[in-house]
Design a protein around this motif. Structure first.
Motif, PDB file in Angstrom:
ATOM      1  N   TYR B  29       0.773  -1.408  -0.077  1.00  0.00           N
ATOM      2  CA  TYR B  29      -0.005   0.069  -0.095  1.00  0.00           C
ATOM      3  C   TYR B  29       0.991   1.341  -0.207  1.00  0.00           C
ATOM      4  O   TYR B  29       1.881   1.322   0.838  1.00  0.00           O
ATOM      5  N   SER B  44      -0.612  -0.572  -4.426  1.00  0.00           N
ATOM      6  CA  SER B  44      -2.138  -0.222  -4.077  1.00  0.00           C
ATOM      7  C   SER B  44      -2.201   1.188  -3.315  1.00  0.00           C
ATOM      8  O   SER B  44      -1.395   1.342  -2.477  1.00  0.00           O
ATOM      9  N   ILE B  46      -4.819   3.902  -1.394  1.00  0.00           N
ATOM     10  CA  ILE B  46      -6.042   4.158  -1.004  1.00  0.00           C
ATOM     11  C   ILE B  46      -6.372   5.403  -1.223  1.00  0.00           C
ATOM     12  O   ILE B  46      -5.660   6.414  -0.671  1.00  0.00           O
ATOM     13  N   ARG B  51     -14.249  15.044  -6.773  1.00  0.00           N
ATOM     14  CA  ARG B  51     -15.301  14.943  -7.301  1.00  0.00           C
ATOM     15  C   ARG B  51     -15.499  16.264  -8.024  1.00  0.00           C
ATOM     16  O   ARG B  51     -16.420  16.811  -8.879  1.00  0.00           O
ATOM     17  N   ASN B  89     -20.756   2.386  -9.701  1.00  0.00           N
ATOM     18  CA  ASN B  89     -21.321   3.555  -8.445  1.00  0.00           C
ATOM     19  C   ASN B  89     -19.930   4.310  -8.011  1.00  0.00           C
ATOM     20  O   ASN B  89     -19.790   4.768  -6.825  1.00  0.00           O
ATOM     21  N   HIS B  92     -20.405   7.436  -6.289  1.00  0.00           N
ATOM     22  CA  HIS B  92     -20.759   7.435  -4.980  1.00  0.00           C
ATOM     23  C   HIS B  92     -19.937   6.938  -4.146  1.00  0.00           C
ATOM     24  O   HIS B  92     -20.344   6.591  -2.809  1.00  0.00           O
ATOM     25  N   ARG B  95     -14.348   5.415  -0.742  1.00  0.00           N
ATOM     26  CA  ARG B  95     -13.200   5.137  -0.748  1.00  0.00           C
ATOM     27  C   ARG B  95     -12.728   4.295  -1.853  1.00  0.00           C
ATOM     28  O   ARG B  95     -13.568   3.545  -2.183  1.00  0.00           O
ATOM     29  N   VAL B  97      -9.763   1.564  -3.617  1.00  0.00           N
ATOM     30  CA  VAL B  97      -8.409   0.928  -3.412  1.00  0.00           C
ATOM     31  C   VAL B  97      -8.063   0.722  -4.761  1.00  0.00           C
ATOM     32  O   VAL B  97      -8.732  -0.083  -5.641  1.00  0.00           O
ATOM     33  N   LYS B  99      -5.337  -0.350  -7.675  1.00  0.00           N
ATOM     34  CA  LYS B  99      -4.055  -1.315  -7.725  1.00  0.00           C
ATOM     35  C   LYS B  99      -3.686  -1.025  -9.157  1.00  0.00           C
ATOM     36  O   LYS B  99      -4.274  -0.927 -10.199  1.00  0.00           O
ATOM     37  N   LEU B 113     -11.116  -1.459  -6.250  1.00  0.00           N
ATOM     38  CA  LEU B 113     -11.972  -1.894  -5.367  1.00  0.00           C
ATOM     39  C   LEU B 113     -12.801  -0.924  -4.750  1.00  0.00           C
ATOM     40  O   LEU B 113     -12.034   0.053  -4.197  1.00  0.00           O
ATOM     41  N   LYS B 115     -15.361   0.977  -2.021  1.00  0.00           N
ATOM     42  CA  LYS B 115     -15.948   1.015  -0.525  1.00  0.00           C
ATOM     43  C   LYS B 115     -17.185   2.120  -0.581  1.00  0.00           C
ATOM     44  O   LYS B 115     -16.799   3.220  -0.871  1.00  0.00           O
ATOM     45  N   SER B 118     -23.157   1.898   0.701  1.00  0.00           N
ATOM     46  CA  SER B 118     -24.307   1.056   0.880  1.00  0.00           C
ATOM     47  C   SER B 118     -23.971  -0.438   0.492  1.00  0.00           C
ATOM     48  O   SER B 118     -24.604  -1.040   0.281  1.00  0.00           O
ATOM     49  N   LYS B 119     -22.829  -0.547   0.127  1.00  0.00           N
ATOM     50  CA  LYS B 119     -22.445  -1.723  -0.692  1.00  0.00           C
ATOM     51  C   LYS B 119     -22.626  -2.942  -0.032  1.00  0.00           C
ATOM     52  O   LYS B 119     -23.497  -3.689  -0.743  1.00  0.00           O
ATOM     53  N   TYR B 120     -22.083  -3.119   0.967  1.00  0.00           N
ATOM     54  CA  TYR B 120     -22.579  -4.364   1.911  1.00  0.00           C
ATOM     55  C   TYR B 120     -23.227  -4.303   3.190  1.00  0.00           C
ATOM     56  O   TYR B 120     -22.540  -3.910   3.971  1.00  0.00           O
TER      57      TYR B 120
END
Lengths: 816, 137
Positions: B29, B44, B46, B51, B89, B92, B95, B97, B99, B113, B115, B118-120
């Motif tokens: 990272y 990677s 973060i 916007r 999305n 929206h 965050r 990640v 790579k 990737l 975050k 409301s993804k999960y």
């Protein structure tokens, strides 16, 4: 305040049963412990009666909790947070069960229910092992009950209770009104990705697999505890086989779900969540094989203890990994942190430390044979195979645990550029060795094998395998270039081993078992394993991207992927316009919407170029669904016996596009000037003039003028448009350029030095298109068929082992 | 020494070798700034989506080209190019990640990737917003 319309009774009952289950499992653990420890018969009888009673009460409470929660979800009682958070009124009845496992509380509950069911069976069947084994199971039940207790100790909350009320959990102004419930019209619904029939069945099966690993674990503990070391392996073997069959099925059902509803284009992606469920299966398989060695030769009992102990502990570790939120940056589908990390870690260590300390204490007293195994013996190679399974599990665990390693050591490692390949390049060698061992081992005898006997029996299957492998490699066109020749060679080698495993094990059913299928559980499951291996190798190495964007009409020249020199994997289809894709012409024909939800179905018609075959696929996507802006796509697949065609939507036009009136306006701009259009603005960035254009039919002094226009739309997207103007022998030919997704058309009318006259048109008719990916998966059915055969083989073995144990007991009874 | 012990040692040695070579393929990272110093190496990062800058993606022109600007928590920002479809999305995301490899003028991204709020599930913020909108209806 008195709230109106709430149904508080189910919640109260739920709380009551959660408390009851916690207390009852405490009592059961204690009473079973006393039963196991008590020396005199009368004491033992009374403790046992109490323990059984407590466990049955515990089981009934857990069933009641499950029933109440289901009542709350199915009656849409949104005053309960769980129902509101995980379900909705529009949810189909078949998915109501899936709401359970979407949340952590429900999935703990599921786990707990399976422990109850297994416990009740053990009470009936475990005989002298009941007390020590059930002590372990009841103790696990205490831990699981605390996970859903939701009891506060000072400021620390133990567990997360599924019966909490929405109004107590959230601060929102509406809860200050007594009739707040009349405003909550609908719940938050189930994550669309989980609205798939595999998601109804996969979690219960997987959790039964997880839950059942406690039985061999508990038997190993019981054996060491009662110093009846080694004896426990007889009753434990069918349980271990059962666990392997169910866990294996559960894992591959997850793969099937991923294949059908996730968009990573396959059934396995080495995602940490997948790895976490695979690892205990590997050690369990290792344990079953060392147990068989022990049964036949007396070797490997220590290894068997170790592998069964580690299997259950790995299940607990995977629970920690997937539920603590620690995988947040590496996994697509881990749970988020519920603030229960301490408890999850405690759950792991409360089993890990005592079980291995106990193992260390008893290690010396576990019998082992000093005499060396022969290299020509079956047990020698079986042990090597088990060891490889264990080491593979170790490798996958370490690779998956990088986020944990980072946390502990403060490092910042992450998996390399190609995550899948960093696993595959190791696993391929495991596949080679395991494939080879699977093929050969059954032809060896325990203790030692006469080489002539061995060669006589294995010769024919070996020759057949060599012929079949040669044919497959020669005509199968397995030509996977992505990672070089060395890797391709390894794939070929593994393929040969897989074929060998299939043929040698099929042959052994007749050569070794004389065609008696009832006795051939082992060969059948090995044959299934080989088939699965072959299926995995072929489907992954021959997977084809069909949607290579090579001839798409809208791709601009020179817009190929400059880094890899390859075209991209996505293809855009304009409604009604047939486009070439692989050996098909595909057309996006129409779309339709689900009557109740923002779920869109896209009708895509495939027609093969030869015209022989045509069919329609309907991939679908949720568009702007409840806070999930953008789209969540579900693939659609066409299944053939030898391959699948698999497609899913990757991009759609923004439906909220401004559709202002069309007009064709002339616009005079200097270089660097800005002008507005209905949905944003554009800048004339550059004007160039070219002569000596090599394109068709232009004379050397003909000129091509190009305007470079940068368009910025309100929704933050920018585009570059390049209209041309060709001056051919004095006549002007404008070539328009369209920013299709903005419905903008630019035309270069005139140009002098630093200024130009542009024609700008905003089109009324918005272009409809979809972007998709399509793959061809060959021989994916081999994978599923392999799994089914493997599990069938294991079930045959379970039946046989149970029968053997039963007749063994009868003989014991006779001799008494 | 028993043969089985020799085999055990050999296999463990192989496992260690495999793990070491696996460690060799790992990336790290990084921040935008430290990635600049490792041009051409896979890292990677973060980061967050900027916007204020336009996201460039036109599926009709080229569905395999996405470009946007991202910045990390240390304030370093970079242009990101991703030669695949736009994650749906992205706008929206909370965050990212990312790579990929740092080039001279942009970050050539191979994997994103996201975050999302409301993804999960379980994250209640987006859900809460939903609730507030239902209550105002």
């Amino acid at each position: 305040m008195d709230y109106t319309g709430e149904h508080l009774l189910p919640g109260l009952l739920g709380h009551f049963f959660i408390t009851l289950s916690l207390v009852a499992s405490l009592v059961a653990t204690f009473a079973y412990f006393k039963t196991a420890q008590s020396k005199n018969e009368a004491d033992r009888g009374s403790w046992k009666a109490m323990a059984r009673g407590a466990f049955i009460v515990e089981a009934l409470s857990v069933f009641a909790i499950f029933g109440i929660l289901f009542y709350i979800i199915s009656n849409h009682l949104f005053e309960y947070k769980y129902a509101w958070q995980h379900s909705s009124r529009t949810l189909e009845v078949k998915y109501l069960l899936s709401c359970f496992w979407e949340g952590q509380e429900g999935s703990f509950l599921l786990w707990s229910i399976w422990h109850c069911v297994l416990g009740l069976i053990l009470i009936r069947k475990a005989r002298k092992w009941e007390a020590p084994v059930m002590t372990v199971v009841s103790f696990a039940q205490i831990c699981l009950a605390t996970m859903i207790a939701g009891i506060y100790f000072f400021n620390w909350r133990m567990g997360s209770n599924p019966f909490v009320l929405l109004r107590n959990e959230m601060d929102a102004p509406i809860f200050s009104q007594p009739n707040y419930l009349s405003f909550i019209k609908d719940g938050n619904d189930l994550n669309p990705l989980l609205q798939n029939y595999w998601m109804v069945i996969h979690p219960p099966v997987l959790f039964l697999g997880f839950a059942s690993t406690i039985v061999p674990f508990a038997f190993a503990i019981a054996g060491m505890w009662k110093k009846s070391i080694g004896d426990w392996t007889k009753p434990a073997l069918p349980w271990a086989l059962f666990s392997a069959a169910v866990l294996g099925t559960g894992i591959m059902m997850g793969g099937r779900w991923a294949y059908e509803s996730l968009n990573f284009g396959g059934y396995w992606a080495w995602d940490p969540v997948e790895n976490a469920s695979l690892v205990p299966w590997l050690t369990l398989i290792g344990g079953i094989h060392t147990l068989l060695i022990y049964k036949h030769t007396g070797h490997s009992l220590r290894a068997t203890h170790f592998l069964f102990l580690i299997t259950f502990n790995l299940v607990l570790y995977s629970t920690f990994l997937t539920r603590s939120g620690v995988l947040g940056d590496t996994s697509v589908h881990a749970f988020t942190d519920l603030g229960m990390n301490f408890q999850l870690l405690a759950f792991l260590f409360v089993f890990l430390i005592p079980s291995f300390v106990f193992y260390a204490i008893r290690y010396k007293s576990i019998p082992h044979i000093v005499k060396e195994e022969q290299t020509s013996s079956r047990e020698f190679w079986m042990f090597i195979g088990s060891l490889i399974f264990f080491l593979t599990a170790l490798f996958i665990t370490i690779a998956t645990s990088l986020p944990v390693i980072n946390k502990i050591f403060g490092s910042n490692f992450t998996i390399g550029e190609d995550a899948v390949f960093s696993y595959n390049r190791v696993i391929i060698f495991v596949a080679i060795i395991i494939g080879l061992l699977t093929a050969i081992i059954q032809y060896l005898k325990y203790k030692q094998t006469d080489p002539r006997f061995f060669w006589k029996r294995i010769l024919v299957p070996t020759i057949i395998s060599l012929i079949v492998s040669t044919l497959v490699l020669a005509f199968g066109n397995i030509n996977y270039q992505e990672h070089g020749v060395g890797f391709l060679g390894a794939i070929w080698f593994a393929m040969v081993c897989a074929i060998y495993a299939i043929i040698a094990n099929t042959a052994y059913i007749w050569i070794g078992m004389k065609g008696k299928l009832k006795l051939s559980g082992g060969s059948i499951s090995h044959l299934g394993f080989g088939l699965m291996l072959a299926g995995i190798l072929i489907s992954s190495s021959k997977k084809e991207v069909m949607s290579w964007n090579t001839s798409g009409i809208f791709v601009q020249l020179g817009e190929k992927n400059k880094i890899t020199g390859e075209p991209g994997e996505n293809l855009t289809l304009v409604k009604g316009l047939p486009t070439t894709m692989g050996s098909y012409n595909v057309t996006y024909e129409s779309d339709s919407m689900h009557p109740k939800k923002p779920l869109w179905y896209y009708k895509i018609h495939f027609k093969s170029k030869t015209g022989k075959e045509q069919f329609t696929l309907m991939p679908n996507a949720f568009v702007n669904y409840k806070g999930n802006q953008g789209l969540m796509a579900n693939p659609a697949a066409r299944h053939y016996w030898d391959h699948d065609i698999f497609t899913y939507i990757t991009s759609l036009p923004d439906p909220e596009k401004n559709k202002d009136t069309a007009s064709f306006k002339p616009q005079n701009l200097k270089k660097g000037d800005t002008a507005f259009y209905s949905n944003g603005f554009y800048i004339l960035e550059n004007l160039t003039t070219q002569t000596n254009v090599p394109a068709g039919g232009l004379a050397p002094d003909d000129k091509v003028y190009t305007a470079t226009i940068k368009v910025f739309s309100k929704n933050n997207t920018s585009y570059t448009s390049k209209p041309f103007l060709i001056n051919k022998g004095g006549s002007l030919y404008p070539i328009q350029d369209t920013v299709t997704s903005e419905s903008l058309i630019f035309q270069l009318n005139k140009i002098d030095d630093n200024s130009a006259e542009l024609g700008v048109k905003e089109s009324n008719s918005m272009m409809q298109y979809i972007t998709l990916k399509a793959y061809k998966f060959p021989f994916i059915n081999l994978v599923w068929a392999g799994v089914i055969i493997m599990v069938t083989g294991i079930i045959i073995s379970i039946v046989r082992r149970v029968q053997l144990n039963r007749s063994g007991r009868q003989i014991e009874n006779l001799t008494l | 020494m028993k043969k089985i012990h020799i085999a055990l040692l050999v296999l463990i040695a192989i496992t260690i070798a495999v793990l070491i070579s696996f460690m060799g393929t790992l990336s790290t990272y990084d921040s935008v700034q430290s990635a600049m110093k490792k041009k051409g190496k896979t890292v990677s990062i973060i980061a967050k989506l900027d916007r204020t800058q336009p996201i460039e993606y036109d599926a009709v022109k080229n569905p395999n080209f996405l470009s946007f600007v991202a910045f990390d928590s240390l304030g370093g920002n970079m242009k990101v190019i991703y030669r695949k479809e736009k994650p749906t999305n992205l706008e929206h995301s909370e965050r990212l990640v990312l790579k990929g490899k740092m080039n001279d003028d942009h970050f050539e991204c191979s994997e994103i990737l996201m975050k999302c709020p409301s993804k999960y599930k379980d994250d209640m913020n987006a859900a809460k917003k939903n609730l507030e909108t239902t209550s105002t209806q």
